[in-house]
Scaffold this active site. Sequence first.
Site, PDB file in Angstrom:
ATOM      1  N   SER A  59       0.802  -1.229   0.000  1.00 23.45           N
ATOM      2  CA  SER A  59       0.000   0.000   0.000  1.00 23.45           C
ATOM      3  C   SER A  59       0.833   1.276   0.000  1.00 23.45           C
ATOM      4  O   SER A  59       0.277   2.366  -0.164  1.00 23.45           O
ATOM      5  CB  SER A  59      -0.932   0.015   1.218  1.00 23.45           C
ATOM      6  OG  SER A  59      -1.999  -0.888   1.045  1.00 23.45           O
ATOM      7  N   LYS A  62       0.311   3.540  -2.876  1.00 22.65           N
ATOM      8  CA  LYS A  62      -0.835   4.445  -2.929  1.00 22.65           C
ATOM      9  C   LYS A  62      -0.392   5.906  -2.951  1.00 22.65           C
ATOM     10  O   LYS A  62      -1.137   6.786  -3.408  1.00 22.65           O
ATOM     11  CB  LYS A  62      -1.764   4.217  -1.731  1.00 22.65           C
ATOM     12  CG  LYS A  62      -2.604   2.940  -1.780  1.00 22.65           C
ATOM     13  CD  LYS A  62      -3.520   2.858  -0.568  1.00 22.65           C
ATOM     14  CE  LYS A  62      -4.518   1.692  -0.693  1.00 22.65           C
ATOM     15  NZ  LYS A  62      -3.882   0.390  -0.496  1.00 22.65           N
ATOM     16  N   SER A 119      -6.491   3.684   3.987  1.00 24.12           N
ATOM     17  CA  SER A 119      -5.732   2.879   3.025  1.00 24.12           C
ATOM     18  C   SER A 119      -6.674   2.140   2.085  1.00 24.12           C
ATOM     19  O   SER A 119      -6.480   0.963   1.770  1.00 24.12           O
ATOM     20  CB  SER A 119      -4.810   1.884   3.748  1.00 24.12           C
ATOM     21  OG  SER A 119      -3.852   1.330   2.871  1.00 24.12           O
TER      22      SER A 119
END
Length: 388
Positions: A59, A62, A119
């Site tokens: 993540s 991101k 997230s």
Amino acid sequence: MWPSPLRLTRGACALALVLAAALPARAFDTRATAAWVMDLSTDTVLLEKDSHRPLPPASMSKLMTIYMLFEALRDGRVTMDTTFAVSSRAKAMGGSTMFLNEGDRPTVAELIKGMIVNSGNDACVVVAEGLAGSEEAFARLATERARALGMQDTTLTNASGWPDPGHRMSMADLGILATRLIEDFPEHYPVFAETHFDYKNRAPANSRNRNPMLGLGIGADGLKTGHTQEAGYGLVGSAKQGDRRVVFVITGLGSDKERAEESERILNWAFRQFSLQTVAPQGREVAQAPVWLGDVPRVALVPAREVRVLVPAGQTGAVTARVDWQGPLQAPVAAGQIVGEMVVSVPGMPDTRVPVQVAQDVAPAGFLRRVGTAAGVLAGRVTGMLAF
């Protein structure tokens, strides 16, 4: 004030770009499989461990989707009130989500918080489709933009960091990206420090920011955690204490507890083992350069920005500096013209290099001075560079 003792030498070289070099990785023994640590106040890389190897970023990638959305805001292509549709593909995303449903029309402001605080994989797909039409098209655009930002070890295949063999970023690239987010978008950066967000009160249990550094009283204010089975536990973090800001990236830790412990260890080391010293304020004269056929014989040189260096704790060696330029300068010269660089050396640290510029305009000499200068040349009286 000048650090003491300080020695200023002279020399000549072409203007060099400011380069950051890392201290040996052994200076800090991290448990992360790969790591990158930088002091932003001096652009000094304090630690590199396998930092240029493309790895699964989970993540943490991101951050690239967030950066692309921030650019769209800056360019006026969207506003904070712009709404995006939620596709069936976005709703079906597993893992961390902000619990979007088809039929929702989240705003850009809500999606930013959904990506950062929750997230949300679903939020990332919504943003990708909203900006580029499809996640695949967005991934291609994001990869191209990453390369343009200097992230040469980055290849993105999706918007969320969902596991994929081709989705890779290095820790150094994530550090570049974190730095750009902090410096390019100071108006949006505070969102990274927000600790809770619950879209339409759908999931209070998932509303907490996973960044373990927030709220510890050590100045941490960002940026993004990451975890998959392949990547392990990672974190792109940043903290500010006094005049210093440190950005770090770690990956490959075995648990969220280990990630939290290692992050705090890195920040404590980075802030406590180095002190920030000002060598020369911006605009302070550090040297004088002779001017060929100018209306004055020499001109002051000043650093283009404040010159600051990190000094390791317990360092007993002298801080030394030199100002390099090619001379004499040829009139006319203009105030602000870059003509060389100031190089500051601290034992055990990479050199700090700052461009030096002319402090004032120098016009061409009048006829009599030109004649006198020419005579001086013939008589061999032209001097070399002068040291401050």
